[in-house]
Design a protein around this motif. Structure first.
Motif, short mmCIF file in Angstrom:
data_model
loop_
_atom_site.label_atom_id
_atom_site.label_comp_id
_atom_site.label_asym_id
_atom_site.label_seq_id
_atom_site.Cartn_x
_atom_site.Cartn_y
_atom_site.Cartn_z
N VAL A 157 0.84 -1.20 0.00
CA VAL A 157 0.00 0.00 0.00
C VAL A 157 0.88 1.25 0.00
O VAL A 157 0.62 2.22 -0.71
CB VAL A 157 -0.94 0.00 1.22
CG1 VAL A 157 -1.79 1.28 1.24
CG2 VAL A 157 -1.85 -1.22 1.20
N LEU A 160 2.29 1.79 -3.50
CA LEU A 160 1.30 2.38 -4.40
C LEU A 160 1.05 3.84 -4.05
O LEU A 160 0.88 4.68 -4.95
CB LEU A 160 0.00 1.58 -4.33
CG LEU A 160 -1.16 2.09 -5.19
CD1 LEU A 160 -0.75 2.24 -6.66
CD2 LEU A 160 -2.37 1.16 -5.06
N THR A 161 1.06 4.18 -2.77
CA THR A 161 0.88 5.57 -2.34
C THR A 161 1.96 6.47 -2.94
O THR A 161 1.69 7.58 -3.41
CB THR A 161 0.89 5.67 -0.81
OG1 THR A 161 -0.18 4.89 -0.27
CG2 THR A 161 0.73 7.11 -0.36
N LEU A 164 1.29 7.03 -6.60
CA LEU A 164 0.17 7.94 -6.80
C LEU A 164 0.58 9.40 -6.56
O LEU A 164 0.14 10.31 -7.26
CB LEU A 164 -1.00 7.57 -5.88
CG LEU A 164 -1.74 6.27 -6.24
CD1 LEU A 164 -2.71 5.89 -5.14
CD2 LEU A 164 -2.49 6.43 -7.57
N SER A 177 -6.39 7.59 -9.58
CA SER A 177 -6.79 6.82 -8.41
C SER A 177 -5.99 5.53 -8.36
O SER A 177 -5.24 5.21 -9.28
CB SER A 177 -8.29 6.53 -8.44
OG SER A 177 -8.62 5.76 -9.59
N GLY A 178 -6.14 4.77 -7.28
CA GLY A 178 -5.34 3.56 -7.11
C GLY A 178 -6.16 2.33 -6.80
O GLY A 178 -7.21 2.41 -6.15
N PHE A 180 -5.31 -1.60 -5.25
CA PHE A 180 -4.35 -2.54 -4.68
C PHE A 180 -4.92 -3.94 -4.87
O PHE A 180 -5.93 -4.29 -4.27
CB PHE A 180 -4.15 -2.23 -3.20
CG PHE A 180 -3.05 -3.01 -2.54
CD1 PHE A 180 -1.78 -3.07 -3.08
CD2 PHE A 180 -3.29 -3.70 -1.35
CE1 PHE A 180 -0.76 -3.78 -2.47
CE2 PHE A 180 -2.28 -4.42 -0.73
CZ PHE A 180 -1.02 -4.46 -1.29
N ALA A 193 -5.26 1.10 3.04
CA ALA A 193 -5.63 1.43 1.66
C ALA A 193 -6.94 2.23 1.64
O ALA A 193 -7.04 3.27 0.96
CB ALA A 193 -5.75 0.17 0.83
N ARG A 196 -6.66 5.76 2.63
CA ARG A 196 -6.01 6.62 1.63
C ARG A 196 -6.79 6.70 0.33
O ARG A 196 -6.28 7.20 -0.68
CB ARG A 196 -4.58 6.12 1.38
CG ARG A 196 -3.71 6.25 2.62
CD ARG A 196 -2.29 5.79 2.39
NE ARG A 196 -1.48 6.03 3.58
CZ ARG A 196 -0.20 5.71 3.69
NH1 ARG A 196 0.44 5.16 2.67
NH2 ARG A 196 0.46 5.96 4.81
N ILE A 198 -7.69 4.21 -1.59
CA ILE A 198 -7.24 3.19 -2.55
C ILE A 198 -8.20 2.00 -2.48
O ILE A 198 -8.49 1.48 -1.39
CB ILE A 198 -5.81 2.74 -2.23
CG1 ILE A 198 -4.83 3.90 -2.44
CG2 ILE A 198 -5.41 1.53 -3.06
CD1 ILE A 198 -3.42 3.62 -1.94
N CYS A 200 -9.38 -1.86 -2.95
CA CYS A 200 -8.75 -3.18 -2.86
C CYS A 200 -9.50 -4.18 -3.74
O CYS A 200 -10.73 -4.15 -3.82
CB CYS A 200 -8.75 -3.68 -1.41
SG CYS A 200 -7.66 -2.75 -0.32
#
Length: 219
Positions: A157, A160-161, A164, A177-178, A180, A193, A196, A198, A200
């Motif tokens: 996570v 990925l942050t 981003l 956007s993300g 995970f 996640a 933030r 994100i 899943c």
């Protein structure tokens, strides 16, 4: 790579302003031109940084790092405690295990699992800190960065942050956007996640590679 440990104050001037008062910190200057400021905590995350392309100007007791947008990182140095440079050479990059690499390939081929209307932009989309596994566009045309793991943990996570944070500075991509994605996601990672923003996604590896057919299950 140049490593400087110094007592310094740091000011960021750009879309907003931020100030770090005088304290001992690590200044990290990489071969790609990036400059980051670290404390002795927060794991790998810098207190402040400037990503390339940017220009570093070193004066008498002051570093000024400026990017093309005119944003500046001004580092006022009171005392240098350590200063060294090291040639690291080309890095071979992160080698994913077989399952993660195959998951990435399968999800790129079955991008609709990310949502109806999703289309693939690119696998291994490059950023200054490493490639994002997948970059896609959703049905509304917005960019989505996807990080894929076999086991989804907090480190994934955080990774990925960081992607981003960089991608959202690119005006050509707009708001990114993300997602995970992993075969299993630990509760702590899911909580972080979601906090933030994100999303899943749990991946069924056997179904994706056609080994398991859910419609044929009794239970």
């Amino acid at each position: 790579m140049r490593l400087v440990v110094a007592r310094c104050a740091v000011d960021y001037v750009g879309r907003l302003t931020a100030h770090l008062p005088m304290a001992p910190r690590l200044l990290l200057v990489k071969a790609d031109g990036s400059v980051s400021v670290h404390a002795d905590d927060r794991a790998y995350k810098p207190l402040n940084w400037m990503s390339p392309p940017c220009r570093l100007t070193i004066g008498d007791g002051e570093w000024v790092v400026e990017n093309k947008a005119g944003e500046k990182l001004i580092i006022t140095i009171d005392e240098v405690l350590h200063d060294s440079s090291h040639e690291l050479g080309a890095d071979p990059g992160l080698q994913k295990d077989g399952v993660e690499a195959h998951l990435q390939k399968l999800l790129a081929e079955q991008v609709e699992l990310l949502g109806p209307g999703c289309t693939l932009i690119r696998r291994e989309y490059p950023t200054p800190i490493g490639p994002v596994d997948l970059l896609v566009r959703d049905a509304d045309g917005a960019a989505v960065a996807v990080e894929i793991k076999r086991r989804g943990e907090i480190d994934g996570v955080e990774q990925l942050t960081r992607y981003l944070e960089l991608l959202n500075r690119d005006p050509l991509l707009g708001k990114v956007s993300g997602v995970f994605a992993a075969q299993q996601i630990k509760p702590q990672a899911r909580t972080l996640a979601q906090d933030r923003g994100i999303r899943c996604l749990v991946l069924d590896y056997d179904v994706m590679r056609g080994v398991d057919d859910p419609s044929s299950r009794l239970f």
